[in-house]
Design an enzyme around this catalytic site. Structure first.
Site, mmCIF file in Angstrom:
data_model
loop_
_atom_site.group_PDB
_atom_site.id
_atom_site.type_symbol
_atom_site.label_atom_id
_atom_site.label_comp_id
_atom_site.label_asym_id
_atom_site.label_seq_id
_atom_site.Cartn_x
_atom_site.Cartn_y
_atom_site.Cartn_z
ATOM 1 N N ALA A 1 0.867 -1.187 0.000
ATOM 2 C CA ALA A 1 0.000 0.000 0.000
ATOM 3 C C ALA A 1 0.896 1.226 0.000
ATOM 4 C CB ALA A 1 -0.891 -0.004 1.229
ATOM 5 N N LYS A 2 0.615 2.144 -0.907
ATOM 6 C CA LYS A 2 1.359 3.411 -0.904
ATOM 7 C C LYS A 2 0.581 4.315 0.050
ATOM 8 C CE LYS A 2 3.609 6.568 -4.139
ATOM 9 N NZ LYS A 2 5.011 6.135 -4.059
ATOM 10 N N SER A 3 0.979 4.291 1.306
ATOM 11 C CA SER A 3 0.176 4.966 2.324
ATOM 12 C C SER A 3 0.943 6.054 3.034
ATOM 13 C CB SER A 3 -0.328 3.944 3.350
ATOM 14 O OG SER A 3 0.724 3.559 4.200
#
Ligand SMILES: *Cc1c(COP(=O)(O)O)cnc(C)c1O
Length: 306
Positions: free
Chosen positions: A157-159
């Protein structure tokens, strides 16, 4: 700060100054947000094109899925919103930042029924690590901060939350006089940089770290494919920091950093101390692809004009 005319906010273009949230926004307190970084380039034919728009839009949705953050748009709607925002701002070339975040509602950690808001901002942005970095390469330092274990924050996840780790590493590297951090995973193998994937070249073989503790970079995947199409062997394999020390060449990939050579790691010069021949060849091929000069990869570009 770069101001533009409009920001896409929950489906509508609003004036830049009005794109605001309340200070009790859940994401501001707990990092409950996912985002994308995308680039648009001016093409040889006079149009502009977003590089791998569908893949980025889908990754935003996937990041939301991983974190149980339900984005009320499809990947197609996000992609359309991006083109709409670029056109409204008359931006022929630059950076695109979609962000979905848990909004105002309950203040507890459990996001419950809080709304999920989505914005798309665009701005003009040159070489992330400086224009000379693309030519000369940068100096990197092994970080004292490990990249997250695969069962902590979810590396696919690009969080926003994941970026606390990136910020720690980036501050340390910069304050010690380096440009970027090489981060190791919790087993001690090379993982990635604060916001870039890493590649090394040794004896003609290109290696990059496998998709364990690293984000599946779209630039990484594109460079792997272009390199294989050029006839290179590319291995996705774990390697150690000392293998990097004795690499012939090394480079970072990412939407922001594009394909940036690494000329030094922990005060050990990499190869000749500047971009090596394989790095140069891949960099040139990459820029030809994103600027629409290689018809073989035409499907990676979403053209627009305004
Ligand atoms: C965004 C990002 C990258 C690069 O991904 P691209 O899709 O190539 O832009 C690499 N690592 C991390 C941690 C990232 O957040």
């Amino acid at each position: 700060m770069q101001t533009t005319e409009f920001i896409w906010f929950d489906g509508k273009l609003v004036p830049w100054k009005e794109a605001q949230v309340h200070v009790l926004t859940h994401a501001l307190h707990y990092g409950s947000a996912v985002f994308e970084g995308i680039r648009a380039y001016k093409c040889a034919d006079g149009t502009s094109a977003v590089f791998r728009l569908q893949e980025h839009a889908q990754r935003l949705i996937n990041s939301g899925k991983i974190l149980r953050l339900e984005i009320p748009y499809t990947a197609e709607q996000i992609a359309d919103g991006i083109i709409e925002t670029l056109k409204a701002n008359k931006l022929a070339e630059g950076y695109i930042r979609p962000l979905s975040f848990v909004g105002l509602g309950e203040m507890g950690v459990y996001p419950g029924n809080n709304p999920v808001n989505t914005i798309i901002a665009v701005w003009s942005w040159g070489a992330y690590l400086g224009p000379e970095a693309l030519e000369q390469g940068i100096r990197a330092k092994t970080s004292s901060f490990a990249r997250m274990h695969v069962n902590t924050h979810m590396s696919k996840a690009k969080s926003a939350g994941n970026y606390v780790n990136s910020i720690l590493a980036k501050i340390e590297a910069k304050e010690e006089g380096y440009d970027e951090a090489v981060m190791l995973d919790t087993s001690g193998f090379v993982s990635e940089a604060s916001g870039e994937n890493i590649f090394m070249v040794r004896n003609g073989i290109i290696k990059t770290t496998p998709l364990t503790s690293v984000l599946g970079g779209i630039t990484r995947e594109s460079v792997i494919q272009v390199a294989r199409d050029l006839g290179f062997t590319v291995e996705e394999q774990l390697f150690t920091r000392d293998e990097l020390y004795i690499a012939d060449e090394a480079f970072f990939t990412g939407t922001a950093a594009e394909l940036t050579p690494i000329r030094e790691v922990d005060r050990r010069q990499i190869g000749a101390g500047h971009a090596g021949p394989v790095t140069k060849q891949l960099q040139q091929a990459f820029f030809e692809v994103v600027k629409g000069k290689n018809p073989k990869y035409a499907s990676w570009l979403s053209h627009y004009t305004f």
